[in-house]
Design an enzyme around this catalytic site. Structure first.
Site, mmCIF file in Angstrom:
data_model
loop_
_atom_site.group_PDB
_atom_site.id
_atom_site.type_symbol
_atom_site.label_atom_id
_atom_site.label_comp_id
_atom_site.label_asym_id
_atom_site.label_seq_id
_atom_site.Cartn_x
_atom_site.Cartn_y
_atom_site.Cartn_z
ATOM 1 N N CYS A 137 -54.589 -45.061 -18.523
ATOM 2 C CA CYS A 137 -55.000 -46.028 -17.516
ATOM 3 C C CYS A 137 -55.071 -45.351 -16.152
ATOM 4 O O CYS A 137 -54.041 -45.152 -15.495
ATOM 5 C CB CYS A 137 -54.031 -47.217 -17.472
ATOM 6 S SG CYS A 137 -54.490 -48.491 -16.291
ATOM 7 N N CYS A 140 -53.873 -47.523 -13.287
ATOM 8 C CA CYS A 140 -52.417 -47.697 -13.285
ATOM 9 C C CYS A 140 -51.698 -46.480 -12.711
ATOM 10 O O CYS A 140 -50.762 -46.609 -11.921
ATOM 11 C CB CYS A 140 -51.906 -47.949 -14.703
ATOM 12 S SG CYS A 140 -52.640 -49.358 -15.548
ATOM 13 N N ASP A 141 -52.125 -45.279 -13.127
ATOM 14 C CA ASP A 141 -51.345 -44.074 -12.852
ATOM 15 C C ASP A 141 -52.037 -43.052 -11.953
ATOM 16 O O ASP A 141 -51.429 -42.051 -11.573
ATOM 17 C CB ASP A 141 -50.982 -43.385 -14.182
ATOM 18 C CG ASP A 141 -50.169 -44.288 -15.095
ATOM 19 O OD1 ASP A 141 -49.362 -45.073 -14.560
ATOM 20 O OD2 ASP A 141 -50.358 -44.224 -16.322
#
Length: 309
Positions: A137, A140-141
């Protein structure tokens, strides 16, 4: 069957969508049950989460999962920590859930929040270095690797968008395209070509992700058959997701062409009394959207039960 055997809402999946649905159903004084193991959810395995509102310093996905789980239990929703192997609809319109250990539960309505799984490269080092530089992701990261050397492995829109996102963070990005061409929208391709910190290598076979405590590089075979090693701080695998929709398919629920559960704006499926939420319906694959869909599905189920019970 006694009245205590019959549930108002049966919820399959103990990720953020399913647990949120359990909170809403229980708060509506409906007898509800969530099936699943919240430790197995993608949220619980997400590592540090910095884009979920309310936690300005970030919080581990496992901690968020445990908080939602506790809240679900506190409101009186039951949680059965077992996987479901089969769903049935009785002649009288009730739904039956059969767990892996052959326990059976019956309910007026059903919410499917079975999630999806990331397609993996299936190479050495991928599993061992997950959350240590391997991610599925970018949104996300990605911020954790701003300004650093990164790799995106994939071949479609996801790979292009992931690279653009990382490039916008000042990262140096190499797309290891696993096809002969990057199958993305022309708009994305134009943006990629305009950025000096993004390059694309085509017809790549990823052989291994290397590193000990953290990702340090990727070993791959190029289109000439030469084996190369490229140093990197992170590998973002953008191969898309596949839904956990086997239970839905067996029940006769309509799926999209990509295999996700098809729902309307109220999270209802083509079967009366059956609703779905979260990654199994496609969409953004974010905690916030899963929670929103879980609450919407629960409200629809609550209205259904009160109308048809």
């Amino acid at each position: 069957m006694t009245s205590t055997d019959l549930y108002d809402v049966l919820i399959i999946g103990a990720g953020p969508a399913g647990l949120t649905a359990g909170i809403y159903a229980a708060r509506a004084n409906l007898k509800s049950m969530v099936f699943g193991i919240h430790y197995d959810s993608q949220l619980a395995k997400a590592g540090i989460v910095e884009n979920y509102p309310g936690f300005p310093d970030g919080l581990q996905g496992l901690e968020i999962s445990e908080l939602i789980y506790t809240q679900t239990k506190n409101w009186g929703c039951e949680v059965f920590t077992a996987n479901v192997k089969k769903l049935e609809k009785n002649e009288n319109g009730l739904f039956k859930v059969i767990t892996a250990d052959d326990k059976r539960f019956t309910g007026y309505s059903l919410i499917l929040a079975t999630g999806a799984y990331y397609r993996k490269l299936d190479v050495p080092g991928e599993e061992e270095l997950y959350l240590k530089g391997v991610s599925y992701c970018t949104i996300c990261d990605g911020a954790l690797f701003g300004g650093r050397d990164t790799i995106v492995a994939g071949y479609g829109n996801g790979a292009a968008k992931g690279a653009l996102y990382l490039g916008g963070l000042g990262s140096s990005v190499t797309i290891l395209c696993t096809k002969e061409e990057l199958k993305c929208e022309s708009t994305y391709m134009k943006r990629l070509e305009e950025l000096q910190n993004i390059k694309v290598l085509y017809s790549i076979t990823v052989n291994e992700i290397i590193g000990e405590d953290r990702v340090t590089g990727v070993v791959f075979t190029d289109k000439e058959g030469k084996i190369n090693t490229l140093k990197t701080s992170a590998v973002f695998v953008e191969g898309g997701t596949a839904p956990n929709a086997a239970l839905a398919k067996d029940l006769g629920i309509e799926l999209t062409k990509n295999g996700f559960i098809k729902v309307n704006k109220l999270q209802a499926t083509n079967i009366d009394g059956v609703f779905a939420a979260g990654d199994v319906t496609g969409g953004r694959r974010q905690i916030a959207t899963a929670i929103g869909e879980g609450s919407s599905a629960a409200i629809s189920a609550i209205n259904w039960v009160r109308t048809h019970k």
